[in-house]
Design an enzyme around this catalytic site. Structure first.
Site, PDB file in Angstrom:
ATOM      1  N   CYS A   2       0.810  -1.042  -0.059  1.00 56.20           N
ATOM      2  CA  CYS A   2      -0.131   0.103  -0.047  1.00 56.20           C
ATOM      3  C   CYS A   2       0.848   1.154   0.096  1.00 56.20           C
ATOM      4  O   CYS A   2       2.027   1.060   0.219  1.00 56.20           O
ATOM      5  CB  CYS A   2      -0.857  -0.191   0.941  1.00 56.20           C
ATOM      6  SG  CYS A   2      -1.949  -1.711   1.488  1.00 56.20           S
ATOM      7  N   GLY A  75       2.256  -2.033   5.041  1.00 57.34           N
ATOM      8  CA  GLY A  75       3.019  -2.801   5.437  1.00 57.34           C
ATOM      9  C   GLY A  75       2.273  -4.197   5.785  1.00 57.34           C
ATOM     10  O   GLY A  75       1.274  -4.484   5.598  1.00 57.34           O
TER      11      GLY A  75
END
Length: 605
Positions: A2, A75
């Site tokens: 992301c 993450g």
């Protein structure tokens, strides 16, 4: 993985600023191709681009909890299942299976101290709705990037990449003298960016933004501890850590692979992963590389034969990605790499080939395991073992990498004198040295090797992690780096250098820890860095591109160059100006020009 972006402003009302917040967020569509979201409040705007890896359907962001906090997160937290169990025991109820919600509810339960419980690679922004304050958090080793840009009046912009911040109308697109010094130094200073006014959240740091101002706190850093384990116990501990780390990092709801180079690091990870089931592996090579390979002081052997040894021994589902010089020299591809990384380098073909490898993996896998940072952790680079590099009063890698050329060789004498990069390197080296934690009563040799290790773990690996993150995420590929697990880094950092080289080789501990998994050819292979093309046609193509750039007369890099030096280079025989040394100087000029051009930057020196 992301991409995240956002904006805090305590003096205005951001609820009408969706267009700006969306524009910042959409700069990272390649990082997060699966979905997008924006959350607005009077004093905060949070944006998110999602690459769905865990809980594909449920983990949409920004994510809110009980009108108390909202999170935009990038993450993976590898221990999220254990943390979820603890939180459920405390009464929390979950709507999704995602690690994102675990981080969010962990904050509601433990506050800022949730960061001490996380094991993973992450960068996130959390807006506390009740307190009207923002937390920016980065993982311990800085695997995931996060930048911020303070605004007048106490506001702040943030983003996973500089381009997200630069999309805001109040951010200046300027690189100053320190930005150029960072480029030419080849030692990334924690907390700095290349852009004037912009900062990077340090690894292991929390940045808190309130009405009263901005504060920073390091929640993790390397500490000195006495190592009491004997050699056999140390080897067993390293293996036990690796077994646990790799098993944790195999968790994914999307296809996962390994990056296999035929070296010790990547082969070990592939072997450890295969203990838990089938895995796909990918390798990169250049057409004709093995047949025409010439050993040099950095690379003693081509990767190809060792990749095949690993494949025969381990039997993964393997794919070789073969590259050719013509594509490597395509200026459009160089521009793509610059847009992705936003960082000019003088190792252009290695950056370009890595970008091409990730492009080839795209569509087959969404997650990849990489051996990055094993050399920094276990002492694998040649300069760890060269007395002249170890004893030099500077970053040891510069002694080897800069012995025949410097990145600024083709730049004007006036600029070089003004920047005085050598003095800058000396200052930054002394800053880093002052941070090194020592144990009492260590020998001079052990003290120095602890310093060398720290320099690599805090100043060198940063560049490699940034490169791998940015070039992989440009293709929607999440790269996990098991050797960056903070437990392993802490343990090996405090292991005596005598243990790390107990068999007279580099990376002795790692080799011993995985000796039962790999063929003898790979266990005995000397360290060989990521491959660079040896095709003389590549250097000739660079020369042609540089000649066109100079002839065009409008390139933004031209005012920074030493015109006479460039003309002398172009006047030499093509074979001479295509040498590896000259090639590196040309790479920096072309990469810096592509960077200035792609970002439409102003230069202030």
């Amino acid at each position: 993985m992301c991409g995240i972006a956002g904006w805090v402003d305590f003096t205005g009302d951001l609820t009408g600023e969706r267009a700006v917040a969306s524009a910042m967020t959409e700069t990272m569509v390649l990082r997060g191709p699966d979905s997008a979201g924006v959350w607005l409040a009077p004093h905060a705007a949070l944006g998110h681009r999602r690459l769905a890896v865990i809980d594909v359907e449920g983990g949409l962001q920004p994510m809110t909890a009980e009108e108390s906090a909202v999170l935009t997160y990038s993450g993976e937290v590898y221990n999220f299942r254990e943390l979820r169990t603890q939180l459920e025991a405390k009464g929390h109820r979950f709507r999704t299976r995602s690690d994102t919600e675990v981080v969010l509810r962990g904050y509601l339960e433990w506050g800022e101290d949730v960061v001490d419980r996380l094991n993973g690679i992450y960068a996130f922004a959390l807006w506390d709705i009740r307190r009207e304050e923002l937390l920016l958090v980065r993982d311990r080793m800085g695997v995931k990037p996060l930048f911020h840009y303070p605004l007048p009046g106490g506001g702040l912009l943030f983003g996973s990449e500089p381009k997200a911040i630069l999309a805001h109308p109040q951010a200046r697109r300027t690189v100053d003298a320190d930005g150029l010094r960072e480029i030419f130094t080849i030692a990334q200073t924690p907390g700095l960016s290349l852009y004037k006014g912009m900062h990077e959240v340090r690894p292991g740091e929390v940045v808190r933004v309130r009405r009263t101002g901005l504060t920073k706190r390091r929640y993790w850093k390397l500490e000195a501890r006495e190592h009491t384990d004997d050699l056999d116990t140390t080897v067993r501990t390293v293996r036990g850590l690796l077994d646990d780390i790799v098993e944790r990092q195999l968790v994914s709801d999307r296809p996962l692979c390994s990056l296999l180079s035929g070296g010790l690091d990547s082969s070990a990870l592939t072997a450890l992963a295969l203990q838990h089931g089938d895995i796909r592996s990918f390798a990169v090579d250049f057409a004709g590389y093995a047949e025409h390979f010439t050993p040099d002081e950095m690379r003693g052997s081509p990767d190809g034969p060792f990749v095949q040894d690993a494949v025969r021994h381990l039997n993964p589902d393997h794919t070789d990605t073969l590259l050719d010089t013509a594509e490597l020299t395509d200026p459009r591809l160089r521009a793509d790499v610059m847009r992705a990384w936003e960082y000019p380098q003088f190792s252009g073909d290695m950056n370009t080939s890595l970008y091409m490898l990730f492009r080839a993996i795209q569509g087959h896998s969404t997650v990849a395991l990489s051996g990055e940072s094993a050399d920094e952790v276990f002492g694998g680079y040649a300069w760890f073992h060269l007395p002249r590099a170890v004893q030099a009063p500077t970053f040891p890698w510069l002694v080897v990498m800069m012995q025949k050329q410097r990145p600024d060789d083709l730049f004007s004498p006036q600029l070089r004198e003004q920047l005085d990069v050598t003095a800058y390197e000396k200052d930054r080296y002394q800053e880093a040295l002052a941070e090194v934690p020592h144990v009492p009563r260590a020998s001079a040799r052990e003290r120095r090797m602890r310093e060398i290790s720290y320099l690599h773990l805090s100043r060198f690996v940063n560049m490699l992690l940034d490169r791998k993150d940015r070039l992989s995420m440009a293709h929607g590929l999440e790269v996990r780096v098991p050797f960056c697990d903070h437990r392993l880094v802490e343990y090996v950092f405090n292991t005596p250098w005598a243990f790390k080289t107990f068999d007279g080789r580099e990376k002795s501990l790692l080799r011993a820890a995985v000796s039962d998994l790999l063929p003898a050819s790979i266990l005995e292979r000397r360290k060989s860095p990521y491959p660079a093309t040896q095709d003389p046609g590549y250097g000739k193509a660079l020369r042609g591109t540089l000649s066109e750039l100079v002839a065009g007369g409008t390139a933004p890099v031209l005012p920074l160059l030493d015109t006479d030096a460039v003309q002398r280079l172009l006047a030499t025989p093509a074979e001479d100006s295509a040498s590896t040394v000259t090639r590196l100087s040309m790479e920096m000029v072309l990469d810096l020009n592509a960077w200035l051009q792609s970002q439409a930057l102003d230069v202030e020196v």
